[in-house]
Design an enzyme around this catalytic site. Structure first.
Site, PDB file in Angstrom:
ATOM      1  N   TYR A 107      -6.892  -0.514  -1.188  1.00  0.00           N
ATOM      2  CA  TYR A 107      -7.948  -1.394  -0.680  1.00  0.00           C
ATOM      3  C   TYR A 107      -9.270  -0.684  -0.416  1.00  0.00           C
ATOM      4  CZ  TYR A 107      -3.715  -4.072  -0.062  1.00  0.00           C
ATOM      5  OH  TYR A 107      -2.506  -4.677  -0.280  1.00  0.00           O
ATOM      6  N   CYS A 128     -27.258   0.918   5.749  1.00  0.00           N
ATOM      7  CA  CYS A 128     -28.092   0.442   6.852  1.00  0.00           C
ATOM      8  C   CYS A 128     -27.312  -0.504   7.751  1.00  0.00           C
ATOM      9  CB  CYS A 128     -29.343  -0.230   6.303  1.00  0.00           C
ATOM     10  SG  CYS A 128     -30.435   0.904   5.434  1.00  0.00           S
ATOM     11  N   GLU A 129     -26.231  -0.011   8.308  1.00  0.00           N
ATOM     12  CA  GLU A 129     -25.379  -0.762   9.227  1.00  0.00           C
ATOM     13  C   GLU A 129     -24.851   0.191  10.289  1.00  0.00           C
ATOM     14  OE1 GLU A 129     -24.689  -3.984   9.174  1.00  0.00           O
ATOM     15  OE2 GLU A 129     -25.527  -4.512   7.205  1.00  0.00           O
ATOM     16  N   ARG A 154       0.802  -1.224   0.000  1.00  0.00           N
ATOM     17  CA  ARG A 154       0.000   0.000   0.000  1.00  0.00           C
ATOM     18  C   ARG A 154       0.836   1.275   0.000  1.00  0.00           C
ATOM     19  NH1 ARG A 154      -3.225  -1.016   5.182  1.00  0.00           N
ATOM     20  NH2 ARG A 154      -2.481  -3.124   4.748  1.00  0.00           N
ATOM     21  N   TYR A 209     -11.335  -4.048   9.281  1.00  0.00           N
ATOM     22  CA  TYR A 209     -10.081  -4.117  10.016  1.00  0.00           C
ATOM     23  C   TYR A 209     -10.051  -3.229  11.257  1.00  0.00           C
ATOM     24  CZ  TYR A 209      -8.244  -6.119   5.643  1.00  0.00           C
ATOM     25  OH  TYR A 209      -8.031  -6.893   4.531  1.00  0.00           O
TER      26      TYR A 209
END
Length: 474
Positions: free
Chosen positions: A430, A400-401, A328, A373
């Site tokens: 990512y 909706c979480e 990354r 993560y």
């Protein structure tokens, strides 16, 4: 001695100022430079990247949008290339890959890791030199291996005995393919060095109890080398090790290099084979928040080179040609995501604390890492300056979480309101590559910026794209 509250710092008595590493800024408008790409700057509170003001970018391309700083990306890529002089530097296609990025990498002399047939397709379409492609993956399909061999990828990193057998069969059957296999397909054996990297358990990849690689300790790694060496059409290049990602220094590489090089020496002694190469992985970290302190490429290169040379001297072996995989560290800081604020809600917490929930027009569909993560991110007000004091905020998405959180803890100006733009740095790795259509969201575009101009790298998805695979549509 006081203990932590099971629901987190915000529910503990007297907790008002966020996690221990988060410091209230004197000016909530100010950028923390090492979190952003090199060209990011604010003028009168308005954030610009690559010379493009983000409000102007949003007016042209909409929000949310990923903003890719070309100059920063290429500077980071070449910094690793130059620091690791004499190495092969492999860019991690899984972090973020498209034809534009593949062409930049080809032009700048880097190599490319792919992990699927789809990533290989992007490399082929971009005209990336196949000799500089490495094919990873713990369960490559027969079709993927056939295509890799036919295209002439430079290396296949094998991960199981089944794959060694499967690859040998493919090479034998495709011996007359358009890419010559007279010297055999290059193969590296992925080994597990038994090193516990200090990172999230999902991205630590060198301990024994996980899916990747052949164990050195059990003897499987040596047996895999034997089988590759004995298989017609397979050309044994060397060993591949990877201890994890978001690694900030070279300390973990010392034990890994010692164990991998010891196996390298044993192969020479027992099989009479001098393997020409070795890949020590990489997975170098970036700064997502002020608690992160990544190393510069030259420091990493100096440290790893010193470790390898010391171990080679101790073992009395020649240093193999080395490969490194920055992960990354190239694309991560080169991209930010810009969102529009839709609602702002003040929520009372335990102990008299309060938090501002800032809802934006994206969320876990464009950045799953916070939910997956427990990752930390930063944010800034991007569309204007503010004279308001700092307030503790949480940037959340529209899905909706309850776990649909983009930035868990950040200080933003206290007058953030609907219609403002908020930008989150460090979203190059990512985020777009793991983006989804959850709640049938449309994946945002990737907009490149350089020298005051924008260009579309990946266009925004449309409802037509969303319905294209829905065969029930009349």
């Amino acid at each position: 001695m006081p203990t932590a509250h099971p629901s987190g710092w915000a529910h503990a008595d007297g907790a008002l100022r966020g996690p221990h590493w988060l410091r209230e800024p004197a000016d909530p408008n100010a950028l923390v430079p090492h979190l952003w790409s090199r060209t990011a700057a604010k003028t009168d509170g308005v954030l610009a990247v690559g010379g493009v003001a983000l409000p102007d970018l949003v007016r042209e391309h909409g929000s949310p949008a990923y903003v890719l700083d070309e100059a920063d990306f290429r500077a980071r890529a070449t910094a690793f290339r130059d620091a690791f002089d004499g190495y092969d530097v492999f860019y991690a296609g899984k972090a973020f890959l498209c034809t534009t990025v593949a062409r930049w990498l080809a032009e700048d002399g880097l190599s490319l890791d792919v992990c699927s047939g789809g990533e290989l397709t992007v490399a082929e379409r971009a005209g990336f030199p196949m000799a500089r492609v490495g094919f990873h993956g713990n369960n490559k399909t027969l079709a993927e291996l056939e295509r890799a061999v036919a295209l002439g990828v430079g290396r296949v990193i094998v991960d199981s005995f089944d794959e060694v057998e499967r690859l040998a069969e493919v090479v034998s059957r495709l011996a007359g393919a358009r890419t010559s296999t007279t010297e055999g397909i290059g193969v590296m054996v992925r080994v597990t060095a038994g090193v516990e990297a200090h990172t999230h358990e999902y991205i630590a990849t060198a301990h024994e109890d996980q899916k990747f690689g052949f164990s050195i300790a059990s003897g499987d790694a040596l047996e895999a080398v034997r089988r590759v060496h004995a298989a017609p059409g397979l050309r044994l290049l060397g060993l591949h090790s990877h201890i994890g990602s978001q690694i900030f220094d070279t300390s973990g590489f010392e034990v890994a290099a010692r164990r991998v090089l010891a196996l390298h020496a044993r192969v020479r002694e027992e099989l009479g084979v001098e393997m020409p190469e070795m890949d020590l992985g990489g997975g170098f970290g970036i700064a997502y928040t002020t608690q992160d302190d990544p190393s510069e490429p030259q420091a990493l290169a100096d440290g790893i080179t010193a470790i390898v040379e010391h171990e080679c001297r101790a073992l009395g072996i020649a240093r193999p040609r080395l490969s490194i995989e920055p992960g990354r560290a190239i694309v991560g800081p080169s991209m930010c995501t810009v969102y529009e604020v839709g609602t702002v809600k003040e929520v009372a917490l335990d102990g008299g604390a309060r938090r501002s929930y800032v809802s934006v027009d994206g969320g876990m569909s464009d950045n799953i890492r916070t939910a997956l993560y427990d990752a930390d991110y930063s944010a800034t007000l991007a569309s204007r300056g503010s004279d308001a004091g700092a307030t503790l905020a949480r940037v959340v998405g529209k899905h909706c979480e309850a776990g649909d959180i983009v930035v868990k803890d950040e200080f933003l100006p206290g007058d953030v309101r609907p219609g403002d733009l908020v930008a989150v740095p460090g979203t190059g790795a990512y985020c777009r590559s793991m983006a989804s259509n959850y709640n049938h969201a449309l994946r945002p575009p990737v907009i490149g910026v350089r020298d005051g101009r924008t260009f579309t790298v990946l266009r925004r998805e449309t409802e037509a794209d969303l319905l294209a695979t829905d065969v029930g549509v009349l």
